[in-house]
Every structure is written in structure tokens, then in C-alpha cells.
Write a protein that holds these residues in place. Structure first.
Motif, PDB file in Angstrom:
ATOM      1  N   SER A 122      21.104 -13.065 -13.576  1.00  0.00           N
ATOM      2  CA  SER A 122      20.510 -12.194 -14.586  1.00  0.00           C
ATOM      3  C   SER A 122      20.502 -12.889 -15.944  1.00  0.00           C
ATOM      4  O   SER A 122      21.411 -13.660 -16.259  1.00  0.00           O
ATOM      5  CB  SER A 122      21.304 -10.884 -14.703  1.00  0.00           C
ATOM      6  OG  SER A 122      20.726 -10.059 -15.704  1.00  0.00           O
ATOM      7  N   ARG A 126      20.690 -11.188 -18.647  1.00  0.00           N
ATOM      8  CA  ARG A 126      21.466 -10.350 -19.557  1.00  0.00           C
ATOM      9  C   ARG A 126      22.618  -9.696 -18.793  1.00  0.00           C
ATOM     10  O   ARG A 126      22.594  -9.605 -17.570  1.00  0.00           O
ATOM     11  CB  ARG A 126      20.601  -9.303 -20.253  1.00  0.00           C
ATOM     12  CG  ARG A 126      19.982  -8.293 -19.344  1.00  0.00           C
ATOM     13  CD  ARG A 126      19.185  -7.293 -20.154  1.00  0.00           C
ATOM     14  NE  ARG A 126      18.199  -6.672 -19.303  1.00  0.00           N
ATOM     15  CZ  ARG A 126      17.456  -5.674 -19.666  1.00  0.00           C
ATOM     16  NH1 ARG A 126      17.567  -5.176 -20.854  1.00  0.00           N
ATOM     17  NH2 ARG A 126      16.584  -5.161 -18.845  1.00  0.00           N
ATOM     18  N   ARG A 127      23.597  -9.270 -19.539  1.00  0.00           N
ATOM     19  CA  ARG A 127      24.786  -8.665 -18.949  1.00  0.00           C
ATOM     20  C   ARG A 127      24.410  -7.460 -18.094  1.00  0.00           C
ATOM     21  O   ARG A 127      23.576  -6.648 -18.480  1.00  0.00           O
ATOM     22  CB  ARG A 127      25.729  -8.247 -20.070  1.00  0.00           C
ATOM     23  CG  ARG A 127      27.053  -7.820 -19.585  1.00  0.00           C
ATOM     24  CD  ARG A 127      27.951  -7.455 -20.746  1.00  0.00           C
ATOM     25  NE  ARG A 127      29.154  -6.898 -20.196  1.00  0.00           N
ATOM     26  CZ  ARG A 127      30.352  -7.288 -20.516  1.00  0.00           C
ATOM     27  NH1 ARG A 127      30.513  -8.200 -21.428  1.00  0.00           N
ATOM     28  NH2 ARG A 127      31.407  -6.754 -19.952  1.00  0.00           N
ATOM     29  N   SER A 146      25.386  -3.962 -15.889  1.00  0.00           N
ATOM     30  CA  SER A 146      26.269  -2.802 -15.987  1.00  0.00           C
ATOM     31  C   SER A 146      27.242  -2.749 -14.806  1.00  0.00           C
ATOM     32  O   SER A 146      27.081  -3.450 -13.803  1.00  0.00           O
ATOM     33  CB  SER A 146      25.439  -1.518 -15.999  1.00  0.00           C
ATOM     34  OG  SER A 146      24.819  -1.339 -14.733  1.00  0.00           O
ATOM     35  N   ASN A 189      27.087  -4.200 -10.809  1.00  0.00           N
ATOM     36  CA  ASN A 189      28.145  -4.943 -10.116  1.00  0.00           C
ATOM     37  C   ASN A 189      28.555  -4.251  -8.825  1.00  0.00           C
ATOM     38  O   ASN A 189      28.716  -4.899  -7.786  1.00  0.00           O
ATOM     39  CB  ASN A 189      29.354  -5.135 -11.037  1.00  0.00           C
ATOM     40  CG  ASN A 189      29.067  -6.139 -12.132  1.00  0.00           C
ATOM     41  OD1 ASN A 189      28.785  -7.289 -11.852  1.00  0.00           O
ATOM     42  ND2 ASN A 189      29.124  -5.706 -13.371  1.00  0.00           N
ATOM     43  N   VAL A 247      25.491 -14.561 -14.977  1.00  0.00           N
ATOM     44  CA  VAL A 247      24.787 -14.061 -16.154  1.00  0.00           C
ATOM     45  C   VAL A 247      24.643 -15.212 -17.138  1.00  0.00           C
ATOM     46  O   VAL A 247      25.639 -15.820 -17.543  1.00  0.00           O
ATOM     47  CB  VAL A 247      25.540 -12.881 -16.807  1.00  0.00           C
ATOM     48  CG1 VAL A 247      24.830 -12.432 -18.070  1.00  0.00           C
ATOM     49  CG2 VAL A 247      25.679 -11.733 -15.823  1.00  0.00           C
ATOM     50  N   GLU A 248      23.409 -15.517 -17.474  1.00  0.00           N
ATOM     51  CA  GLU A 248      23.108 -16.565 -18.447  1.00  0.00           C
ATOM     52  C   GLU A 248      22.210 -15.942 -19.509  1.00  0.00           C
ATOM     53  O   GLU A 248      20.990 -15.881 -19.352  1.00  0.00           O
ATOM     54  CB  GLU A 248      22.402 -17.744 -17.765  1.00  0.00           C
ATOM     55  CG  GLU A 248      22.140 -18.874 -18.730  1.00  0.00           C
ATOM     56  CD  GLU A 248      21.230 -19.939 -18.160  1.00  0.00           C
ATOM     57  OE1 GLU A 248      21.414 -21.080 -18.557  1.00  0.00           O
ATOM     58  OE2 GLU A 248      20.334 -19.631 -17.356  1.00  0.00           O
ATOM     59  N   PRO A 249      22.812 -15.412 -20.565  1.00  0.00           N
ATOM     60  CA  PRO A 249      22.010 -14.723 -21.589  1.00  0.00           C
ATOM     61  C   PRO A 249      20.927 -15.629 -22.177  1.00  0.00           C
ATOM     62  O   PRO A 249      21.197 -16.761 -22.568  1.00  0.00           O
ATOM     63  CB  PRO A 249      23.045 -14.350 -22.653  1.00  0.00           C
ATOM     64  CG  PRO A 249      24.346 -14.333 -21.931  1.00  0.00           C
ATOM     65  CD  PRO A 249      24.229 -15.411 -20.894  1.00  0.00           C
TER      66      PRO A 249
END
Length: 118
Positions: free
Chosen positions: A37, A39-40, A42, A46, A61-63
Motif C-alpha cells: 500500500s 499509505r498506512r 487501518s 490488517n 506500506v511505502e508512503p
């Protein structure tokens, strides 16, 4: 034979709903599940990923602010080295509904098939 289902998402509610609906079949239990994703995600995300039948579950997660084509390319570049430990990788999105999972097995046995992009 190590196999991976690699999903990419921006964490949308639509993708989460599809994941809950489409990714509950036992056929995935022979695969590792990896979700990428930009973005983080929720707590609901998960928990939903953990409920997909699979050998292992991993969320990366790689913003970033990449969208569409650029985001899809970035997700592949991010995981490319990780793919080396798998004989097969199925690259897909959470909102893809697999109707006939036996097709994957057939394609994987074909010497002329080098990629499955679902």
C-alpha cells in the motif's frame, strides 16, 4: 513450489470491501499473501488481510503520492527483489474476483507462460 499473491492498494474502502468479499476461498491457502500500500492501512485492513487463507501474510506500506500507472510501477519495483524467492507470483488487486482458480494451476504448468497478471 513457492507461490505468492501480490496485491497492491491505496487502502480504499472499495478495495477493503472487495477483499472481504472475493478473497475468502481456500485456493489461496497454498500461497503467501503480500499486500503493498502507498499509505498506512487501518486496523480493519490488517485484520482482513490476516483472514485470507494463506501460508504467510505480509503488509508493506511505502508512503508516497504516486497514483495509477506510476503507483503500479512503484509497487513492482518495491517488491521485485522479494519476487526472486518465488517460483510464481500472481500480481493482482483486491477488487479482482477469481472465478476459476484452477486456471492458475494450468497456466503455471505451461512452459510458455511466464507471467500471470490478474
Amino acid at each position: 513450489m513457492a507461490r505468492l499473491i501480490y496485491m497492491t492498494t491505496s487502502g480504499s474502502q472499495a478495495h477493503l470491501s472487495a477483499l472481504r468479499c472475493f478473497w475468502t476461498s481456500r485456493w489461496t491457502s497454498a500461497y503467501d499473501i503480500h499486500v503493498y500500500s502507498n499509505r498506512r492501512l487501518s486496523h480493519a485492513w490488517n485484520e482482513t488481510v490476516k483472514r485470507i487463507p494463506g501460508r504467510t501474510h505480509y503488509i508493506a506500506v511505502e508512503p508516497n503520492t504516486d497514483r495509477h500507472q506510476e503507483g503500479a510501477i512503484r509497487a513492482i519495483i518495491y517488491a521485485r527483489a522479494h519476487f526472486a524467492s518465488y517460483e510464481w507470483v500472481i500480481r493482482t488487486n483486491p477488487d479482482v474476483h477469481v472465478v476459476d482458480s484452477n486456471a492458475f494451476t494450468r497456466w503455471m504448468s505451461e512452459l510458455a507462460v511466464h507471467a500471470i497478471l490478474a
